[in-house]
Design a protein around this motif. Structure first.
Motif, PDB file in Angstrom:
ATOM      1  N   LEU A 138       0.860  -0.526   0.453  1.00  0.00           N
ATOM      2  CA  LEU A 138      -0.089  -0.106  -0.105  1.00  0.00           C
ATOM      3  C   LEU A 138       0.793   1.197   0.225  1.00  0.00           C
ATOM      4  CD1 LEU A 138      -2.824   0.724   2.061  1.00  0.00           C
ATOM      5  CD2 LEU A 138      -1.783   2.853   1.617  1.00  0.00           C
ATOM      6  N   GLU A 191      -5.207   0.769  -6.757  1.00  0.00           N
ATOM      7  CA  GLU A 191      -5.003  -0.075  -5.956  1.00  0.00           C
ATOM      8  C   GLU A 191      -4.251  -0.957  -5.387  1.00  0.00           C
ATOM      9  OE1 GLU A 191      -7.922  -2.267  -5.357  1.00  0.00           O
ATOM     10  OE2 GLU A 191      -9.269  -1.084  -6.985  1.00  0.00           O
ATOM     11  N   PRO A 192      -3.837  -1.432  -3.987  1.00  0.00           N
ATOM     12  CA  PRO A 192      -3.088  -1.899  -3.924  1.00  0.00           C
ATOM     13  C   PRO A 192      -2.594  -3.402  -4.010  1.00  0.00           C
ATOM     14  CG  PRO A 192      -4.549  -1.217  -2.358  1.00  0.00           C
ATOM     15  CD  PRO A 192      -5.499  -1.081  -3.433  1.00  0.00           C
ATOM     16  N   LEU A 196      -7.443   6.997  -6.247  1.00  0.00           N
ATOM     17  CA  LEU A 196      -5.761   5.774  -6.073  1.00  0.00           C
ATOM     18  C   LEU A 196      -5.357   4.690  -5.940  1.00  0.00           C
ATOM     19  CD1 LEU A 196      -7.394   6.167  -1.957  1.00  0.00           C
ATOM     20  CD2 LEU A 196      -5.719   8.112  -2.851  1.00  0.00           C
ATOM     21  N   GLN A 243      -8.630   7.880   3.069  1.00  0.00           N
ATOM     22  CA  GLN A 243      -7.360   7.815   1.830  1.00  0.00           C
ATOM     23  C   GLN A 243      -7.500   6.436   2.313  1.00  0.00           C
ATOM     24  OE1 GLN A 243      -5.306  10.811   1.386  1.00  0.00           O
ATOM     25  NE2 GLN A 243      -5.939  10.699  -0.954  1.00  0.00           N
ATOM     26  N   ARG A 260      -9.845  -1.825   0.722  1.00  0.00           N
ATOM     27  CA  ARG A 260      -9.773  -2.744  -0.840  1.00  0.00           C
ATOM     28  C   ARG A 260      -9.362  -3.955  -0.502  1.00  0.00           C
ATOM     29  NH1 ARG A 260      -7.758   2.363  -4.572  1.00  0.00           N
ATOM     30  NH2 ARG A 260     -10.048   3.090  -5.712  1.00  0.00           N
ATOM     31  N   GLN A 320      -8.958   2.393   1.615  1.00  0.00           N
ATOM     32  CA  GLN A 320      -7.499   1.638   1.222  1.00  0.00           C
ATOM     33  C   GLN A 320      -7.311  -0.232   1.656  1.00  0.00           C
ATOM     34  OE1 GLN A 320      -6.924   2.699  -2.124  1.00  0.00           O
ATOM     35  NE2 GLN A 320      -4.848   2.644  -2.177  1.00  0.00           N
TER      36      GLN A 320
END
Length: 641
Positions: A213, A374-375, A372, A227, A234, A231
């Motif tokens: 991340l 995607e991790p 953002l 934020q 997700r 993440q």
């Protein structure tokens, strides 16, 4: 694949630009300063050889048999004679001291930590009060707040606005704080190494699945709590399955086993990139499932911070080689797991205090400047051989998880105020009580050490005071002797405390017996000369060998934050941490019931610890009674009639 793979890592002893830190305080808070004070700190001295030999003989005198003592005196005489091997090793150590920042820390990290091959599991942890959430949403927001708080501490370290540590007006070395973040132990087949990195990502593990991340926006600002919540949600949604191989559980293994498995693991390119992504992260966030509902919060919290509750729960949701792991359970459980390789307990306690203080601050609210990313999930290719290794690691983890049993007690009868009223050192008083308790229970004096912080020196870590000095042995053996008068016992107690305090100051000033002698022994190995007999003598191993002879290890950690500590003991050894407050004493005690070959012995750890805690309480009360009665008798002689 990952941008982190192109960055160079930095080994122990080398400093990256961002590692110019501003200190944080565990003692007296002072306005932030830059690290110019670091250069002003003195280098630790090499103690005079003759002084150390004299102190060593004085120390072993009451701990070995007369025949052994005579033999030891002869060997010491030969060792320290003019032009002898002792002088040669002393000169070699002095040359090393001239060419290094801190000869003792070099020996401490390399010899005590990186060469040891025991599992990193259960080194140390810290438990926060139970959080007020019981669901995934609350868990994610708590994790996001803690991530933001750590990133803020990192920023303060980098720009020099974190507060500095002082004690009694003296500046302390701050190097340890910067070594907690962005650090990792790298396993080796024979010895480990420490690596430091300069990356901008964290790793998150959920259901034993690891993700990268990015912790910062493209403009360099850290992600906000909102934020991070996006993440983390997700990550959780893309790792709902719990049937993956828990690669992280391999880090719980004995270092010889993990060192060999590590080589096999990173032969695969994908695995190597994934491992490097974990190693080079700023820290790891462990999003755990809830632990057994039938257990108390304290038991679950200790299990979670130390080993994840075993292989059936969250044991695979870790990477124990990381310098800092933040652990958040879905049931409101929260805390950290850290490595003593990088920082001592008192520094970790201080850092966690600042972590939770930062978490309370108002959070920055802003809309993302851009979508953002995607991790990134980290993938592992598991061969049949690696799967077998993982199954073995599960089995070994569950054995070790059963071994951990920690007792916490608050002694409420008195604290430092009463001890100081008798003009005695509170810390030395507790150490005498612990020795008395051990002697009453085991009918022998323990081989015991007390850690002493060396942070008044540049790059200082720990030194040690030998607790069972002749004066304390005399006091302990006299205390329950009916033929001794109370006044004589008080005299012996005062002498024991003064002697202990003097030796503690000697160690704090860089004149520690055991560290000096062990460094000279290591010097003989480095210079490839025949090992002097003083180091193969039975007295040396009976009194100074921390791995073989040490029976308890007790030290004070001032826990300003009030969070609960947890840690593991070496096999068949008491490990004790205490905090002396004004009117009470907090005690944390662990005793391991595993033998050195990891075979379960008689399941007696609970009884052993409970018994020693009870005897310790009795010793404290008896010592207070002795002082009160003797003082009253001196004031009113009629009481003696």
């Amino acid at each position: 694949m990952l941008r982190i793979c192109s960055r160079a890592l930095v080994k122990v002893g080398m400093v990256k630009p961002w590692q110019l830190v501003k200190p944080v305080s565990s003692t007296h808070m002072v306005a932030g300063r830059n690290l110019s004070q670091q250069k002003e700190l003195p280098k630790i001295p090499v103690p005079p050889l003759q002084q150390t030999c004299e102190l060593y003989l004085s120390y072993v005198e009451s701990m070995v048999e007369p025949d052994e003592l005579r033999r030891t005196k002869e060997l010491v005489e030969v060792f320290q004679k003019a032009g002898g091997v002792g002088e040669r090793l002393q000169r070699g150590l002095e040359r090393e001291a001239d060419n290094t920042e801190n000869w003792l820390t070099d020996h401490y990290v390399n010899a005590d930590n990186l060469i040891k091959r025991t599992s990193l599991l259960n080194w140390s942890g810290m438990i926060f009060p139970q959080m007020d959430f019981r669901d995934k949403k609350g868990q994610i927001r708590c994790a996001a707040q803690l991530i933001t708080a750590v990133l803020e501490i990192k920023r303060m370290i980098e720009n020099g606005t974190l507060t500095a540590d002082y004690i009694r007006g003296q500046p302390l070395c701050m190097k340890q704080y910067e070594q907690i973040l962005s650090s990792c132990i790298v396993p080796g087949p024979e010895r480990d190494s420490v690596a430091f990195y300069a990356e901008k990502h964290i790793t998150v593990v959920h259901n034993s699945q690891f993700f990268v991340l990015d912790a910062y926006n493209s403009d360099g600002t850290p992600l906000t709590v909102d934020q991070l919540c996006v993440q983390l949600e997700r990550i959780c949604n893309s790792s709902l399955q719990n049937n993956v191989e828990p690669v992280g559980i391999l880090t719980t293994e004995h270092r010889d086993i993990w060192g060999k498995t590590y080589i096999d693991l990173i032969k695969d390119k994908t695995n190597k990139e994934s491992v490097l992504a974990i190693q080079s992260s700023i820290f790891t966030v462990c999003l755990d499932g809830a632990l057994p509902p039938d257990e108390t919060f304290d038991n679950n919290a200790t299990d979670s911070m130390m080993h994840g509750g075993g292989s059936q729960w969250n044991g695979g949701n870790r990477w124990f080689d990381k310098g800092l792991q933040i652990i958040i359970g879905e049931d409101g459980l929260c805390g950290v797991n850290t490595l003593n390789v990088n920082a001592d307990g008192v520094v970790v306690v201080a850092l966690m205090y600042h972590l939770c203080e930062n978490r309370k601050k108002p959070q920055v609210v802003q809309s993302p400047l851009e979508p953002l990313p995607e991790p990134q999930r980290l993938h592992f290719n598991i061969t049949p051989e690696l799967k077998t290794d993982i199954e073995e690691a599960k089995r070994h983890l569950d054995i070790r998880a059963q071994d951990l049993d920690m007792r916490t007690m608050v002694f409420k009868h008195f604290g430092k105020n009463l001890i100081k009223a008798f003009k005695l050192s509170p810390d030395a008083f507790i150490q005498m009580a612990l020795q008395l308790a051990y002697y009453r229970k085991h009918k022998q004096m323990p081989v015991a050490l007390e850690p002493v912080s060396m942070r008044s020196f540049r790059m200082g870590r720990l030194s040690f005071t030998n607790i069972n000095l002749p004066a304390s042995v005399a006091f302990v053996k006299a205390f329950d002797d009916p033929n001794k008068q109370n006044s004589e016992k008080v005299d012996l107690l005062e002498k024991a405390i003064k002697t202990h305090t003097r030796h503690t100051k000697l160690a704090r000033d860089g004149h520690d017996i055991s560290s000096h002698l062990w460094a000279l022994k290591m010097q003989a190995v480095e210079e490839k000369i025949s090992m002097p007999e003083i180091f193969t003598d039975s007295s040396f191993y009976k009194t100074l060998d921390k791995d073989v002879a040490l029976q308890f290890y007790a030290g004070q950690v001032r826990n300003k934050a009030g969070y609960r500590l947890c840690f593991q003991a070496q096999p068949e050894r008491y490990e004790i941490v205490y905090d002396i407050k004004n009117d009470n004493i907090e005690i944390n005690m662990v005793y391991s019931k595993l033998s050195n070959n990891n075979t379960c012995k008689e399941d007696r750890a609970n009884a052993v610890q409970d018994a020693l805690i009870d005897v310790f309480q009795d010793a404290l009360l008896d010592m207070r009674t002795l002082l009160e009665q003797t003082t009253r008798a001196e004031t009113n002689p009629d009481l003696n009639q």
